[in-house]
Design a protein around this motif. Structure first.
Motif, PDB file in Angstrom:
ATOM      1  N   GLY A 127      -8.408 -35.551  28.903  1.00 46.32           N
ATOM      2  CA  GLY A 127      -7.144 -35.940  28.291  1.00 46.32           C
ATOM      3  C   GLY A 127      -6.703 -34.942  27.236  1.00 46.32           C
ATOM      4  O   GLY A 127      -7.357 -33.933  26.992  1.00 46.32           O
ATOM      5  N   ASN A 128      -5.561 -35.231  26.616  1.00 47.67           N
ATOM      6  CA  ASN A 128      -5.016 -34.397  25.545  1.00 47.67           C
ATOM      7  C   ASN A 128      -4.148 -35.285  24.660  1.00 47.67           C
ATOM      8  O   ASN A 128      -4.282 -36.509  24.696  1.00 47.67           O
ATOM      9  CB  ASN A 128      -4.253 -33.190  26.110  1.00 47.67           C
ATOM     10  N   THR A 129      -3.254 -34.707  23.904  1.00 47.99           N
ATOM     11  CA  THR A 129      -2.397 -35.487  23.007  1.00 47.99           C
ATOM     12  C   THR A 129      -1.559 -36.510  23.768  1.00 47.99           C
ATOM     13  O   THR A 129      -1.327 -37.619  23.292  1.00 47.99           O
ATOM     14  CB  THR A 129      -1.452 -34.546  22.232  1.00 47.99           C
ATOM     15  N   ASN A 130      -1.114 -36.161  24.967  1.00 48.16           N
ATOM     16  CA  ASN A 130      -0.206 -37.022  25.722  1.00 48.16           C
ATOM     17  C   ASN A 130      -0.879 -37.895  26.771  1.00 48.16           C
ATOM     18  O   ASN A 130      -0.272 -38.836  27.266  1.00 48.16           O
ATOM     19  CB  ASN A 130       0.883 -36.176  26.380  1.00 48.16           C
ATOM     20  N   TYR A 131      -2.122 -37.566  27.154  1.00 49.79           N
ATOM     21  CA  TYR A 131      -2.830 -38.328  28.193  1.00 49.79           C
ATOM     22  C   TYR A 131      -4.216 -38.731  27.697  1.00 49.79           C
ATOM     23  O   TYR A 131      -4.957 -37.900  27.164  1.00 49.79           O
ATOM     24  CB  TYR A 131      -2.988 -37.507  29.480  1.00 49.79           C
ATOM     25  N   ALA A 132      -4.563 -39.988  27.919  1.00 47.65           N
ATOM     26  CA  ALA A 132      -5.905 -40.477  27.598  1.00 47.65           C
ATOM     27  C   ALA A 132      -6.886 -39.912  28.625  1.00 47.65           C
ATOM     28  O   ALA A 132      -6.488 -39.491  29.717  1.00 47.65           O
ATOM     29  CB  ALA A 132      -5.917 -42.009  27.640  1.00 47.65           C
ATOM     30  N   ALA A 133      -8.156 -39.914  28.283  1.00 50.89           N
ATOM     31  CA  ALA A 133      -9.181 -39.450  29.213  1.00 50.89           C
ATOM     32  C   ALA A 133      -9.160 -40.313  30.475  1.00 50.89           C
ATOM     33  O   ALA A 133      -8.971 -41.523  30.409  1.00 50.89           O
ATOM     34  CB  ALA A 133     -10.554 -39.514  28.564  1.00 50.89           C
ATOM     35  N   ALA A 134      -9.357 -39.661  31.608  1.00 51.04           N
ATOM     36  CA  ALA A 134      -9.435 -40.395  32.882  1.00 51.04           C
ATOM     37  C   ALA A 134     -10.857 -40.915  33.064  1.00 51.04           C
ATOM     38  O   ALA A 134     -11.814 -40.336  32.526  1.00 51.04           O
ATOM     39  CB  ALA A 134      -9.075 -39.458  34.041  1.00 51.04           C
ATOM     40  N   ALA A 135     -10.999 -41.975  33.820  1.00 51.42           N
ATOM     41  CA  ALA A 135     -12.327 -42.460  34.180  1.00 51.42           C
ATOM     42  C   ALA A 135     -12.980 -41.421  35.082  1.00 51.42           C
ATOM     43  O   ALA A 135     -12.334 -40.866  35.983  1.00 51.42           O
ATOM     44  CB  ALA A 135     -12.225 -43.805  34.908  1.00 51.42           C
ATOM     45  N   ASP A 136     -14.265 -41.126  34.820  1.00 52.04           N
ATOM     46  CA  ASP A 136     -14.995 -40.177  35.665  1.00 52.04           C
ATOM     47  C   ASP A 136     -15.058 -40.707  37.095  1.00 52.04           C
ATOM     48  O   ASP A 136     -15.131 -41.921  37.314  1.00 52.04           O
ATOM     49  CB  ASP A 136     -16.419 -39.981  35.159  1.00 52.04           C
ATOM     50  N   VAL A 137     -15.054 -39.781  38.054  1.00 49.82           N
ATOM     51  CA  VAL A 137     -15.205 -40.149  39.463  1.00 49.82           C
ATOM     52  C   VAL A 137     -16.408 -39.382  39.992  1.00 49.82           C
ATOM     53  O   VAL A 137     -16.429 -38.145  39.965  1.00 49.82           O
ATOM     54  CB  VAL A 137     -13.947 -39.804  40.286  1.00 49.82           C
TER      55      VAL A 137
END
Length: 162
Positions: A127-137
């Motif tokens: 993620g970054n300022t605009n996107y939260a971390a994604a769930a690991d796959v």
């Protein structure tokens, strides 16, 4: 996001408890941000030197994202390195982890098979300022070792008795 003109536009001091103020907010958030609606109580007086007060604060947090990752499927020891192709819905770059090291390794988006067994590759996007971390796959797949004709003959000859 864009904040339109609030109605009624009268000073906050003239509003009664339960009155409604309509402030249109339009647009689609493209960044994490906060919009604050501030109202004016009118002219300052001796008891109210601060004539502005916050009526509403809207905070748009980071957007969510997901990872799409197709497993490389069963592989054979000795194959050429494999290019992994996971993507994040945000368009941000995906990183990878591979384990165990004796079976598979990853550098950038290139997976190298180093032995037989099972390999787990995990796709991540922090993620970054605009996107939260994604769930690991994670993707787990088997790695086979193909026995060559010479290896089979040597085992067959060694296993014979007279």
């Amino acid at each position: 996001l864009t904040l339109g003109t609030c109605t009624p536009a009268s000073p906050v001091a003239s509003l009664a408890l339960g009155d409604t103020i309509n402030c249109p907010v339009t647009g689609t958030p493209t960044t994490a941000q906060t919009i604050t609606v501030t109202g004016s109580t009118g002219a300052s007086n001796d008891t109210n030197t601060a004539n502005n007060s916050t009526l509403l604060s809207i905070t748009v947090g980071p957007a969510s994202q997901t990872i799409s990752f197709t497993s490389p499927g069963p592989q054979t020891f000795g194959v050429s390195p494999i290019t992994l192709g996971a993507t994040a819905s945000s368009g941000l770059t995906v990183s990878y982890l591979a384990s165990p090291a004796g079976v598979c390794t990853v550098s950038g988006s290139t997976l190298t098979i180093t032995g037989a067994g099972s390999c787990t590759v995990t796709a991540q996007q922090a993620g970054n300022t605009n996107y939260a971390a994604a769930a690991d796959v994670a993707s787990r797949f088997s790695l086979r070792h193909i026995v060559s004709m010479w290896e089979a003959l040597l085992v067959g000859v060694a296993g014979r008795t007279r």
